[in-house]
Write a protein that holds these residues in place. Structure first.
Motif, PDB file in Angstrom:
ATOM      1  N   LYS A 172      -6.542  55.231  44.220  1.00 30.68           N
ATOM      2  CA  LYS A 172      -7.294  55.990  43.239  1.00 30.68           C
ATOM      3  C   LYS A 172      -7.170  55.589  42.032  1.00 30.68           C
ATOM      4  CE  LYS A 172      -8.542  59.657  46.348  1.00 30.68           C
ATOM      5  NZ  LYS A 172      -9.730  59.528  46.897  1.00 30.68           N
ATOM      6  N   LEU A 173      -8.186  55.742  41.274  1.00 27.61           N
ATOM      7  CA  LEU A 173      -7.935  55.123  39.604  1.00 27.61           C
ATOM      8  C   LEU A 173      -7.368  56.378  39.015  1.00 27.61           C
ATOM      9  CD1 LEU A 173     -11.508  53.360  39.265  1.00 27.61           C
ATOM     10  CD2 LEU A 173      -9.135  52.456  39.527  1.00 27.61           C
ATOM     11  N   LYS A 180     -15.436  49.319  34.842  1.00 25.73           N
ATOM     12  CA  LYS A 180     -15.108  48.272  33.818  1.00 25.73           C
ATOM     13  C   LYS A 180     -14.006  47.636  34.157  1.00 25.73           C
ATOM     14  CE  LYS A 180     -17.106  45.564  30.767  1.00 25.73           C
ATOM     15  NZ  LYS A 180     -17.910  46.095  29.832  1.00 25.73           N
ATOM     16  N   ASP A 181     -12.828  48.455  33.747  1.00 19.77           N
ATOM     17  CA  ASP A 181     -11.647  48.192  33.966  1.00 19.77           C
ATOM     18  C   ASP A 181     -11.064  47.528  35.293  1.00 19.77           C
ATOM     19  OD1 ASP A 181     -10.950  49.320  31.338  1.00 19.77           O
ATOM     20  OD2 ASP A 181     -11.047  51.333  32.416  1.00 19.77           O
ATOM     21  N   VAL A 182     -11.664  47.927  36.357  1.00 20.39           N
ATOM     22  CA  VAL A 182     -11.353  47.338  37.651  1.00 20.39           C
ATOM     23  C   VAL A 182     -11.841  45.853  37.583  1.00 20.39           C
ATOM     24  CG1 VAL A 182     -11.827  47.445  40.158  1.00 20.39           C
ATOM     25  CG2 VAL A 182     -11.690  49.794  38.670  1.00 20.39           C
ATOM     26  N   ILE A 183     -12.916  45.707  37.254  1.00 22.25           N
ATOM     27  CA  ILE A 183     -13.218  44.096  37.321  1.00 22.25           C
ATOM     28  C   ILE A 183     -12.557  43.524  36.156  1.00 22.25           C
ATOM     29  CG2 ILE A 183     -15.447  44.649  35.803  1.00 22.25           C
ATOM     30  CD1 ILE A 183     -15.039  42.203  38.992  1.00 22.25           C
ATOM     31  N   TYR A 185      -9.955  43.887  35.447  1.00 20.72           N
ATOM     32  CA  TYR A 185      -8.376  43.492  35.688  1.00 20.72           C
ATOM     33  C   TYR A 185      -8.481  42.585  36.951  1.00 20.72           C
ATOM     34  CZ  TYR A 185      -4.035  44.482  38.364  1.00 20.72           C
ATOM     35  OH  TYR A 185      -2.887  44.658  38.810  1.00 20.72           O
ATOM     36  N   VAL A 186      -9.339  42.672  37.762  1.00 20.61           N
ATOM     37  CA  VAL A 186      -9.247  41.453  38.766  1.00 20.61           C
ATOM     38  C   VAL A 186      -9.465  40.226  38.237  1.00 20.61           C
ATOM     39  CG1 VAL A 186     -10.857  40.551  40.761  1.00 20.61           C
ATOM     40  CG2 VAL A 186     -10.492  43.021  40.540  1.00 20.61           C
ATOM     41  N   LEU A 187     -10.402  40.141  37.041  1.00 21.20           N
ATOM     42  CA  LEU A 187     -10.448  38.873  36.526  1.00 21.20           C
ATOM     43  C   LEU A 187      -9.290  38.485  35.751  1.00 21.20           C
ATOM     44  CD1 LEU A 187     -14.036  39.395  34.986  1.00 21.20           C
ATOM     45  CD2 LEU A 187     -13.566  37.489  36.452  1.00 21.20           C
ATOM     46  N   SER A 188      -8.611  39.123  35.157  1.00 24.43           N
ATOM     47  CA  SER A 188      -7.363  38.982  34.326  1.00 24.43           C
ATOM     48  C   SER A 188      -6.215  38.580  35.324  1.00 24.43           C
ATOM     49  CB  SER A 188      -6.695  40.223  33.602  1.00 24.43           C
ATOM     50  OG  SER A 188      -6.340  41.000  34.440  1.00 24.43           O
ATOM     51  N   LYS A 189      -6.123  38.977  36.356  1.00 28.05           N
ATOM     52  CA  LYS A 189      -5.394  38.661  37.521  1.00 28.05           C
ATOM     53  C   LYS A 189      -5.614  37.387  38.243  1.00 28.05           C
ATOM     54  CE  LYS A 189      -2.099  40.812  39.999  1.00 28.05           C
ATOM     55  NZ  LYS A 189      -1.137  41.468  40.486  1.00 28.05           N
ATOM     56  N   HIS A 190      -6.922  37.140  38.408  1.00 24.56           N
ATOM     57  CA  HIS A 190      -7.415  36.100  39.464  1.00 24.56           C
ATOM     58  C   HIS A 190      -8.036  34.740  38.800  1.00 24.56           C
ATOM     59  CE1 HIS A 190      -5.578  37.812  42.793  1.00 24.56           C
ATOM     60  NE2 HIS A 190      -6.049  39.038  42.457  1.00 24.56           N
ATOM     61  N   GLY A 191      -8.425  35.338  37.741  1.00 25.72           N
ATOM     62  CA  GLY A 191      -9.053  34.035  36.678  1.00 25.72           C
ATOM     63  C   GLY A 191     -10.664  33.946  36.893  1.00 25.72           C
ATOM     64  N   ILE A 283      -4.068  49.426  37.541  1.00 24.47           N
ATOM     65  CA  ILE A 283      -4.919  49.374  36.587  1.00 24.47           C
ATOM     66  C   ILE A 283      -4.868  50.227  35.465  1.00 24.47           C
ATOM     67  CG2 ILE A 283      -7.593  48.925  36.247  1.00 24.47           C
ATOM     68  CD1 ILE A 283      -7.601  48.238  39.383  1.00 24.47           C
ATOM     69  N   ALA A 284      -4.934  49.875  34.192  1.00 28.65           N
ATOM     70  CA  ALA A 284      -4.878  50.460  32.960  1.00 28.65           C
ATOM     71  C   ALA A 284      -6.425  50.304  32.364  1.00 28.65           C
ATOM     72  CB  ALA A 284      -3.964  50.200  32.024  1.00 28.65           C
TER      73      ALA A 284
END
Ligand code: SF4
Lengths: 471, 194
Positions: A172-173, A180-183, A185-191, A283-284
């Motif tokens: 749960k968020l 927006k934070d979810v996506i 976060y995904v980008l920050s982790k996986h490039g 996720i923050a």
């Protein structure tokens, strides 16, 4: 063995398959705008070709429309592009939501809200954020102008089938943590190229719990991870969003169609070429600090130190981002002062986005020295927001309330971030010069953008009063 | 479109990762309604200083890179916006082949559809070429027929290219014409839709 929705849709749309060639794929819906279409239409005209299915083609003007004084277009080149689209639509029999239409708006906002976008479709548009429409369980991807021309002439495209990638977000968020934070976060982790050559299917509890507008925000930025497209399997949330929209069937026919849509969802035992799992509790609220969307950190975090870079390429890219943004290594995100705020774009300009920003703006004032603009994604969004009084909340807080369009997302109109200024932006790209030559973009959620506007620097929206209302 | 079989040309190196299409052709130049004339704006924000004069630091402005028809770049070249103006601008400037360890998908497609050749080579091969490109006289020969790249010093590399695109490039074919010949099949598909 079960099939993914990606496999199901792909197979359903093959017109022709042959060894050693891409598949010839049928295109159900083609969305057209003023910037990437003129050369395609002139190509048709030169060869005396027709638009095969004007009824499957829908156009609007969004990229360079002014957001103030919208009927007074002073840029002659922009005017020429809009006029060209107008003539092309007339000549080839295509429906156009023109600047004076109540349906005008950013192409990726109006497709879903009019119900043009439907589960099971293949959808293309000469714009890379076409992946937005994948939220409905469609294969939707951006194409170049040659492909626009090809689609206009044949209603098909030659496409090699991408691989499948599952991105599952479990848990749960937290309050104040948005789609927006979810996506980000995904980008920050996986490039920025974890998705290259793939179509992403987003799934897991967090995605299931999301509204359609939130799913659109996530799918929208699939391209920022290099993916060809991103989608979510249709469920009841999808069906309820679409019920009663202008271009979907009505009555009994809708119920029957809805059954078919639900059956498109990926099978339980479907397998993917690649899988990524995300834990929502990590996720923050996120803020991009660099010049590509993966250069993003939690608001509580900081810009990296160069010696943390994994390799030479990363080091070079961080170094040039720091120089461009005028940051020191290790700088705290919460120390970044901003001068501009942009709430809008096909990522975050829908009603729920504006509501969340308004929750934060309510009863507060835009900080001195900050200019903040709110640009609804479409005329429809604008009307609905005004009916709820959101415009008043923004205006009272010192935000500007504008007309719909792409605006400061790519600054092809007059909405520009001056060189050297920092902008908290709800858009999707923070490339050098994206919001104007020398502009410094920080990608954030609508709530974080509003919080930055009233503080003048980035603050953790979770620490603000009224944050509970943001979820 | 003219066919592309072999090309011998000068090489320019651009050792940058994630070069996005916003840099290749900045958006303020997207408002033209023709396909030509974009070369003058290629890499505009990097290529020119604020006063409009050429930026001497920028790769393509260096003397050794003048007249290049082959561009060697680094990972994820052409990422970002799907704008086809990016290959148009490169082509209009005189670049016909771009070599990199990886490309963004849409850009890769857009090159092929415009008769340009995107070449994916191994990282060490690209690094070798980036080094070599520093010399003004360095040339490469690219063969679409053999799917190879060679220099005069014995370097040779093969690159992937599907049989489909190989044929399209060599013949300079218009994809739309080919598809229109399949009209019956498209019609049959449309008839099968409810
Ligand atoms: S809002 Fe921005 S990203 Fe979206 S379609 Fe417009 S320009 Fe493209």
């Amino acid at each position: 063995m079960g099939k993914t929705i990606i496999d199901k849709l792909w197979d359903q749309h093959i017109v022709h398959r042959e060894e050693g060639k891409p598949d010839l794929l049928y295109i159900d819906l083609h969305l057209v705008h003023e910037v990437t279409s003129p050369q395609a239409f002139s190509g048709l005209r030169m060869k005396n070709r027709k638009v095969r299915r004007p009824d499957r083609t829908f156009a609007t003007v969004d990229h360079n429309v002014p957001t103030v004084n919208r009927f007074n277009i002073t840029d002659p080149v922009a005017n020429n592009q809009m006029e060209t689209l107008r003539q092309n639509c007339k000549e080839f029999g295509i429906t156009l939501a023109d600047i004076n239409s109540p349906e005008q708006g950013i192409v990726h906002v109006i497709g879903p809200e009019l119900g043009l976008t439907q589960p099971g479709m293949t959808i293309v548009c000469g714009d890379s954020h076409t992946s937005t429409h994948g939220a409905f369980g469609s294969i939707a991807f951006g194409i170049g102008t040659s492909e626009v021309e090809h689609t206009l002439a044949t209603q098909t495209l030659w496409q090699s089938k991408p691989k499948t990638l599952k991105v599952q977000v479990d848990g749960k968020l937290g309050t104040g943590v948005l789609a927006k934070d979810v996506i980000l976060y995904v980008l920050s982790k996986h490039g920025v190229n974890f998705g290259t050559g793939h179509i992403i299917e987003y799934c897991g509890e967090v995605i299931r719990d999301m509204t359609m507008e939130e799913r659109m925000t996530v799918c929208n930025m699939s391209i920022e991870g290099g993916a060809r497209a991103g989608l979510v399997s249709p469920d009841e949330t999808t069906i309820e969003y679409l019920r009663g929209r202008k271009y979907v069937p009505s009555g009994q026919e809708f119920e029957e169609t809805a059954e078919k849509w639900l059956a498109l969802a990926s099978d339980e035992d479907a397998t993917y070429d690649k899988e990524i799992y995300i834990d929502a509790s990590e996720i923050a609220p996120m803020v991009s600090w660099g010049t590509n969307p993966s250069q993003t950190a939690p608001v509580t975090g900081r810009v990296p130190f160069l010696n943390e870079c994994a390799n030479e390429n990363e080091r070079r890219s961080v170094e040039s981002a720091l120089a461009y943004m005028d940051f020191k290594e290790g700088q705290q995100i919460s120390d970044i002062k901003i001068q501009k705020v942009f709430i809008g774009s096909c990522t975050n300009s829908r009603l729920e986005d504006l509501r969340m920003a308004a929750e934060i703006a309510k009863g507060r004032k835009v900080a001195p020295g900050v200019q903040a603009i709110v640009v609804p994604g479409s005329q429809n969004v604008k009307v609905l927001a005004e009916a709820e009084g959101l415009d008043k909340i923004f205006l009272e807080a010192g935000f500007e309330w504008r007309e719909s369009g792409c605006s400061m997302c790519l600054s092809m109109n007059a909405d520009i971030v001056p060189a050297g200024e920092h902008c908290a932006s709800t858009s999707n790209r923070n490339f050098e010069g994206r919001q104007g030559a020398g502009s410094r973009t920080h990608l954030v959620s609508p709530a974080m953008a509003a919080a930055a506007a009233v503080n003048g620097y980035f603050v953790d929206v979770r620490k603000m009063e009224s944050a509970e209302a943001v979820h | 479109m003219a066919g592309l079989t072999t090309l011998r040309g000068k090489v320019a190196g651009m050792n940058r990762v994630n070069v996005d299409t916003d840099q290749i052709i900045p958006k303020q130049f997207l408002k033209r309604t023709e396909k030509t004339g974009f070369g003058q704006y290629l890499f505009y924000d990097w290529r020119f200083l604020a006063d409009g004069t050429p930026n001497p630091e920028f790769e393509l402005n260096r003397p050794e890179n003048q007249g290049a028809s082959i561009l060697v770049a680094n990972d994820n070249f052409g990422c970002g916006s799907s704008r086809e103006h990016a290959p148009w601008a490169l082509q209009d400037y005189g670049i016909q082949v771009v070599i990199a360890p990886s490309f963004a998908d849409i850009f890769h497609q857009n090159c092929l559809k415009n008769g340009m050749l995107p070449v994916v080579l191994k990282e060490e091969e690209v690094h070798y070429l980036l080094e070599k490109a520093k010399s003004a006289s360095y040339e490469l020969t690219v063969s679409v027929e053999d799917k190879t790249i060679k220099d005069a010093e014995g370097f040779q590399a093969e690159f992937p290219l599907s049989a489909y695109w190989q044929k399209m490039l060599i013949n300079g074919w218009d994809e739309i014409e080919l598809t229109l010949q399949m009209d019956d099949q498209i019609k049959r598909y449309e008839d099968s839709l409810i």
